[in-house]
Design a protein around this motif. Structure first.
Motif, PDB file in Angstrom:
ATOM      1  N   ALA A  66       0.830  -1.206   0.000  1.00  0.00           N
ATOM      2  CA  ALA A  66       0.000   0.000   0.000  1.00  0.00           C
ATOM      3  C   ALA A  66       0.865   1.257   0.000  1.00  0.00           C
ATOM      4  O   ALA A  66       0.608   2.214  -0.740  1.00  0.00           O
ATOM      5  N   PHE A  67       1.908   1.272   0.830  1.00  0.00           N
ATOM      6  CA  PHE A  67       2.822   2.414   0.847  1.00  0.00           C
ATOM      7  C   PHE A  67       3.413   2.677  -0.541  1.00  0.00           C
ATOM      8  O   PHE A  67       3.427   3.810  -1.036  1.00  0.00           O
ATOM      9  N   LEU A  68       3.919   1.604  -1.144  1.00  0.00           N
ATOM     10  CA  LEU A  68       4.581   1.749  -2.446  1.00  0.00           C
ATOM     11  C   LEU A  68       3.599   2.188  -3.523  1.00  0.00           C
ATOM     12  O   LEU A  68       3.944   2.978  -4.407  1.00  0.00           O
ATOM     13  N   THR A  69       2.360   1.701  -3.431  1.00  0.00           N
ATOM     14  CA  THR A  69       1.329   2.106  -4.396  1.00  0.00           C
ATOM     15  C   THR A  69       1.045   3.601  -4.279  1.00  0.00           C
ATOM     16  O   THR A  69       0.954   4.309  -5.292  1.00  0.00           O
ATOM     17  N   LEU A  70       0.916   4.094  -3.064  1.00  0.00           N
ATOM     18  CA  LEU A  70       0.670   5.525  -2.872  1.00  0.00           C
ATOM     19  C   LEU A  70       1.821   6.359  -3.420  1.00  0.00           C
ATOM     20  O   LEU A  70       1.608   7.412  -4.031  1.00  0.00           O
ATOM     21  N   ARG A  71       3.037   5.887  -3.233  1.00  0.00           N
ATOM     22  CA  ARG A  71       4.181   6.627  -3.776  1.00  0.00           C
ATOM     23  C   ARG A  71       4.186   6.594  -5.303  1.00  0.00           C
ATOM     24  O   ARG A  71       4.439   7.617  -5.950  1.00  0.00           O
ATOM     25  N   GLU A  72       3.870   5.446  -5.870  1.00  0.00           N
ATOM     26  CA  GLU A  72       3.827   5.333  -7.326  1.00  0.00           C
ATOM     27  C   GLU A  72       2.760   6.235  -7.940  1.00  0.00           C
ATOM     28  O   GLU A  72       2.924   6.755  -9.048  1.00  0.00           O
ATOM     29  N   PHE A 112      -8.002  16.478   5.016  1.00  0.00           N
ATOM     30  CA  PHE A 112      -9.274  15.803   4.777  1.00  0.00           C
ATOM     31  C   PHE A 112      -8.995  14.332   4.489  1.00  0.00           C
ATOM     32  O   PHE A 112      -8.150  14.006   3.658  1.00  0.00           O
ATOM     33  N   THR A 113      -9.746  13.464   5.165  1.00  0.00           N
ATOM     34  CA  THR A 113      -9.478  12.031   4.997  1.00  0.00           C
ATOM     35  C   THR A 113      -9.818  11.551   3.590  1.00  0.00           C
ATOM     36  O   THR A 113     -10.842  11.929   3.024  1.00  0.00           O
ATOM     37  N   VAL A 114      -8.944  10.698   3.051  1.00  0.00           N
ATOM     38  CA  VAL A 114      -9.365   9.808   1.976  1.00  0.00           C
ATOM     39  C   VAL A 114     -10.125   8.702   2.695  1.00  0.00           C
ATOM     40  O   VAL A 114      -9.539   7.986   3.514  1.00  0.00           O
ATOM     41  N   PRO A 115     -11.419   8.559   2.465  1.00  0.00           N
ATOM     42  CA  PRO A 115     -12.196   7.618   3.291  1.00  0.00           C
ATOM     43  C   PRO A 115     -11.830   6.168   3.010  1.00  0.00           C
ATOM     44  O   PRO A 115     -11.709   5.761   1.854  1.00  0.00           O
ATOM     45  N   TRP A 116     -11.632   5.411   4.085  1.00  0.00           N
ATOM     46  CA  TRP A 116     -11.427   3.978   3.879  1.00  0.00           C
ATOM     47  C   TRP A 116     -12.776   3.285   3.787  1.00  0.00           C
ATOM     48  O   TRP A 116     -13.813   3.850   4.176  1.00  0.00           O
ATOM     49  N   PRO A 117     -12.837   2.063   3.245  1.00  0.00           N
ATOM     50  CA  PRO A 117     -14.125   1.391   3.037  1.00  0.00           C
ATOM     51  C   PRO A 117     -14.923   1.304   4.342  1.00  0.00           C
ATOM     52  O   PRO A 117     -14.420   0.815   5.351  1.00  0.00           O
ATOM     53  N   ILE A 130      -6.022   2.009  -5.414  1.00  0.00           N
ATOM     54  CA  ILE A 130      -6.262   2.903  -4.277  1.00  0.00           C
ATOM     55  C   ILE A 130      -7.268   2.278  -3.316  1.00  0.00           C
ATOM     56  O   ILE A 130      -7.143   2.405  -2.092  1.00  0.00           O
ATOM     57  N   HIS A 131      -8.256   1.574  -3.866  1.00  0.00           N
ATOM     58  CA  HIS A 131      -9.202   0.848  -3.008  1.00  0.00           C
ATOM     59  C   HIS A 131      -8.458  -0.170  -2.155  1.00  0.00           C
ATOM     60  O   HIS A 131      -8.700  -0.297  -0.938  1.00  0.00           O
ATOM     61  N   ASP A 132      -7.522  -0.909  -2.768  1.00  0.00           N
ATOM     62  CA  ASP A 132      -6.756  -1.915  -2.032  1.00  0.00           C
ATOM     63  C   ASP A 132      -5.889  -1.266  -0.951  1.00  0.00           C
ATOM     64  O   ASP A 132      -5.689  -1.836   0.124  1.00  0.00           O
ATOM     65  N   VAL A 133      -5.352  -0.080  -1.251  1.00  0.00           N
ATOM     66  CA  VAL A 133      -4.561   0.659  -0.263  1.00  0.00           C
ATOM     67  C   VAL A 133      -5.403   0.946   0.980  1.00  0.00           C
ATOM     68  O   VAL A 133      -4.982   0.679   2.114  1.00  0.00           O
ATOM     69  N   CYS A 134      -6.577   1.512   0.768  1.00  0.00           N
ATOM     70  CA  CYS A 134      -7.445   1.876   1.900  1.00  0.00           C
ATOM     71  C   CYS A 134      -7.909   0.648   2.670  1.00  0.00           C
ATOM     72  O   CYS A 134      -8.022   0.670   3.902  1.00  0.00           O
ATOM     73  N   LEU A 140      -4.807  -2.812   8.975  1.00  0.00           N
ATOM     74  CA  LEU A 140      -3.759  -2.449   9.926  1.00  0.00           C
ATOM     75  C   LEU A 140      -4.360  -1.711  11.121  1.00  0.00           C
ATOM     76  O   LEU A 140      -3.955  -1.940  12.267  1.00  0.00           O
ATOM     77  N   ASN A 141      -5.325  -0.848  10.860  1.00  0.00           N
ATOM     78  CA  ASN A 141      -5.991  -0.095  11.920  1.00  0.00           C
ATOM     79  C   ASN A 141      -6.645  -1.038  12.932  1.00  0.00           C
ATOM     80  O   ASN A 141      -6.514  -0.864  14.148  1.00  0.00           O
ATOM     81  N   ASP A 142      -7.347  -2.057  12.432  1.00  0.00           N
ATOM     82  CA  ASP A 142      -8.007  -3.028  13.314  1.00  0.00           C
ATOM     83  C   ASP A 142      -6.971  -3.798  14.139  1.00  0.00           C
ATOM     84  O   ASP A 142      -7.166  -4.047  15.335  1.00  0.00           O
TER      85      ASP A 142
END
Length: 424
Positions: A66-72, A112-117, A130-134, A140-142
């Motif tokens: 997810a980190f690498l996807t956001l950077r890409e 402003f949050t990018v809303p997670w599912p 981006i969906h997979d990132v969120c 991870l949050n859970d």
């Protein structure tokens, strides 16, 4: 005014501390020091560290991808913030992901949050990636939520939380929450326990994560740590702002070790390895207690429990390699959600009426207190929300257009309040 007074007080404390130090530096310890663990246990016991091998490998893979996807996708952004009345661009690039309609404000900047599912929300992402990132970050949050509950339970059991009047209740509810059990309503102490349950849940239920990224080798200059001589800082000493009181902050760290990572040319006689990222901690405004520098490797996590964020300050010390982090927090969103600001708008518009024949708009009341309240809400909508969104929040359109509809609704509320002032 309160905020400015607080900033002045901090500046005075920092000035006094540096004057007392002169050219000297305070001592600090790393794990190579003999007394490190004793210092950690005695003065920093509410810092909980989890090495990467304790975290499920599947979760590591999801989060790091997810980190690498956001950077890409160029989804990390430097923020324009205000410090001591001056504007600065942050050396660290960030993105906020969390509950739909939530925001987080730090250093006079609203993110402003990018809303997670989230169940009940229709969120369209700009790409499946981006969906997979969120999705990965809410996983991870859970996980970190459960780890925080376990850590708080251990604190309660060792009697390190000062509020002894609710220790037994909090212990029961830490256990029940970790095991995802419900509270029996038939228990005689139901009401008291329910209050403790809500308190614990509020302190560990993360509503957002602030993601950070920095490549130190791309930075022209990094500020030097001023008190201990710890070296380059990615983030200066601070308390995290605008959090629920005594809530836990959880951090997942991922430094890209091995990716063209430079080695230190200097022989390290003492102190931290400058090639390795560290989190630094110190007792706030204290020159007696040695500082702590904890090395951070790929996939390590740490928790700052209970009041640690209030009684201590922390900084992030840069290594040589690029690093990502996901900092999960229970933000105080009493004034930072769409639900809140929409409620304020509706309150203001209660003073607006429409003539049924001419459809002309007019004010119900011209009382000074009512007009003043409308003016304050009008300013809040414009300066705290609309200007902030269009200046920096629109960057998140790379991830989702979810915010466009509620912002359009806020603009409509703002226009109606403009009409109200023209009718005065």
């Amino acid at each position: 005014m309160k905020r400015r007074a607080g900033e002045r007080e901090k500046r005075m404390k920092k000035k006094k501390l540096l004057e007392e130090l002169g050219k000297d530096r305070l001592p600090y310890m790393t794990p190579v020091d003999a007394d490190f663990h004793q210092l950690w246990k005695s003065r920093y016991s509410k810092l909980i560290f989890r090495k990467s091998d304790t975290v499920p490998e599947e979760l590591h893979q999801m989060v790091q991808e997810a980190f690498l996807t956001l950077r890409e996708h160029d989804c990390f952004f430097q923020d324009l913030v205000r410090i001591k009345g001056k504007d600065f661009v942050t050396p660290v690039s960030r993105i906020l992901i969390g509950n739909p309609g939530y925001t987080y404000k730090y250093l006079n900047t609203r993110l402003f949050t990018v809303p997670w599912p989230t169940v009940g929300y229709d969120i369209k992402y700009c790409s499946p990636q981006i969906h997979d990132v969120c999705k990965a970050l809410i996983r991870l949050n859970d996980y970190l939520h459960i780890e925080a509950v376990k850590a708080l339970q251990n604190l309660v059991e060792t009697k390190e939380i000062n509020d002894t009047t609710v220790i037994d209740g909090e212990q029961n509810f830490a256990t029940s929450l970790a095991e995802k059990e419900s509270i029996s309503k038939d228990e005689s102490s139901c009401c008291v326990q329910a209050d403790n349950y809500i308190s614990l849940k509020n302190r560990t239920s993360y509503n957002m994560t602030l993601l950070n990224y920095m490549d130190p080798l791309q930075m022209l200059y990094l500020k030097q740590e001023p008190y201990f001589g710890m070296g380059d800082m990615a983030v200066s000493w601070h308390h995290d702002e605008n959090l629920v009181e005594r809530s836990t902050v959880a951090v997942y760290s991922y430094s890209c070790e091995g990716s063209a990572m430079a080695e230190s040319d200097e022989e390290i006689l003492k102190g931290r390895d400058p090639a390795v990222w560290h989190v630094g901690l110190k007792v706030a405004w204290d020159i007696e207690t040695p500082g702590l520098a904890m090395p951070l490797h790929q996939g390590d996590c740490y928790l700052m429990l209970d009041d640690l964020n209030m009684t201590h300050q922390h900084c992030v010390l840069a290594g040589f390699s690029p690093r990502f982090s996901s900092t999960h927090r229970v933000a105080d969103c009493s004034r930072g959600t769409l639900e809140y600001i929409f409620g304020q708008c509706e309150l203001a518009l209660q003073n607006l009426q429409t003539d049924l024949d001419s459809m002309a708009l007019s004010l119900k009341s011209l009382e000074t207190a009512v007009i003043k309240q409308v003016e304050e809400i009008h300013n809040e909508v414009e300066f705290e929300w609309l200007r902030q969104f269009w200046f920096q929040g629109k960057r998140y359109l790379k991830c989702t257009d979810w915010w466009l509809k509620p912002i359009a609704k806020l603009e409509e509320f703002w226009r109606k309040m403009e009409i109200m002032f023209s009718a005065c």
